[in-house]
Scaffold this active site. Structure first.
Site: not given
Ligand code: A3P
Length: 339
Positions: A83-84, A86, A88, A146, A302-303
């Site tokens: 949830k950092s 990844t 993206w 991870h 939400k991003g």
């Molecule tokens: P939120 O739950 O705060 O919206 P991971 O990819 O490591 O699982 O992280 C998921 C988090 O990254 C989620 O955060 C998600 O919405 C956010 N995310 C996914 N794609 C993104 C993007 N293209 N740009 C910015 N944030 C993104």
């Protein structure tokens, strides 16, 4: 790690039950019983394996990855805590590296889920303990993990392969984790409250955490060896995506040349990989399950930076801030909580 001992949650009585229905091997079930454990976010339990916490079903993959993966000098390893951002980072790195091979209109990202194009080593490639032959994949191979820096396979450290680490402030990553896990948690397990998860998070007991050890392992290595580890933050990526993409492209050995800058390629990749655009791509839309637990759409919630303010009370925020100050103070790592 002392804090992890202070978690004192009521564990369900499971003497009659199979603690790990997702784990096939009896040997692994037995091994798990020998490890310290706490209530799990996604499964009934999570386990302390060496220095980090991991769910039972993921541990088989972690061990197989540690034992079998042979890094090559040309590899690119993306490393994150869950949830950092990844998803993206994967899309951006994939687009940077392949920009000469295919235009964004023809990018495989339009048709294939990014987690299949840039797979997790621990949570996918080696998940059930298999040992696939990866030697035929053309360079540069791009993988994700991870696993914390000290526990990575030796060949990742000893070769000149590059590691990109994406760090997200723990306030937002906690909220994101909680949403993700409550959505994916099996219905036969009792729901887990935000407060219980928060207690565990602050004590370090969350997947591949403690978060502070995860950050510091890669942070220190990036200071020691900046050609080996590039340390990025989700917040900087949000604030100045273009600058961070240039840093990334330079680090990977795929720098943007003047002509590309003039043609606006950086902006185009940035827009293509943005939250709004990625969420709308067919392979990222609701309906596809991953690993039996996660719907692909749950990788896009939400991003935003700062959404934690909608979930954490002032006293929770104070408490987490104290943990961050205590654990990261003096490291030089300063994380933005708002943009
Ligand atoms: P939120 O739950 O705060 O919206 P991971 O990819 O490591 O699982 O992280 C998921 C988090 O990254 C989620 O955060 C998600 O919405 C956010 N995310 C996914 N794609 C993104 C993007 N293209 N740009 C910015 N944030 C993104």
């Amino acid at each position: 790690m002392n804090n992890t001992k202070s978690v004192a949650l009521q564990l369900p009585n499971t003497e009659e039950e199979d603690d790990e229905p997702d784990v096939q091997s009896q040997e692994m079930k037995k091994f798990l019983k020998s490890l310290p454990r706490e209530r799990g976010w996604l499964n009934r339990y999570q386990y302390l394996y060496g220095d980090f916490w991991v769910s039972g079903f993921a541990l088989t993959g972690v061990i197989s990855f540690q034992q079998n993966f042979q890094a090559k000098d040309s590899d690119v390893i993306l490393a994150t805590l869950p949830k950092s951002g990844t998803t993206w980072l994967k899309a951006i790195v994939y687009s940077i590296i392949n920009r000469k091979i295919c235009s964004l209109d023809n990018s495989p990202l339009n048709t294939t889920n990014v987690h299949d194009l840039v797979p997790f080593l621990d949570c996918k490639v080696y998940l059930n303990g298999q040992n696939p032959d990866l030697s035929g994949i053309p360079p540069p191979r791009v993988f994700t993990t991870h696993v914390p820096y000290p526990s990575l396979p030796e060949s990742i450290k000893s070769t000149t392969c590059r590691i990109v680490y994406l760090c997200r402030n723990p306030f937002d990553s906690f909220v994101s984790l909680w949403h993700f896990h409550t959505r994916a948690r099996p219905k036969d397990l009792e729901p887990i409250s935000l407060e219980d998860c928060f207690d565990m998070f602050c004590a370090g007991a969350s997947g591949f955490g403690p978060f502070w050890d995860h950050f510091l392992g890669f942070w220190k290595e990036s200071l020691k060896n900046p050609k080996k580890v590039l340390f990025l933050t989700y917040e900087d990526m949000q604030m100045d995506n273009k600058l961070q993409m240039k840093r990334l492209a330079d680090f990977l050995g795929y720098p943007f040349v003047e002509n590309e800058e003039k043609e606006g390629i950086i902006d185009k990749i940035s827009k293509f990989c943005s939250f709004e655009s990625m969420r709308e791509l067919q392979p990222n839309k609701s309906g596809n399950k991953r690993g039996g637990h996660f719907d692909v759409s749950s990788f896009f919630r939400k991003g935003e930076v700062g959404d934690w303010m909608n979930y954490l009370t002032p006293s929770m925020a104070d408490r987490l801030k104290k943990v961050v100050d205590e654990k990261l103070g003096g490291s030089g790592l300063n994380l933005k909580l708002l943009c």
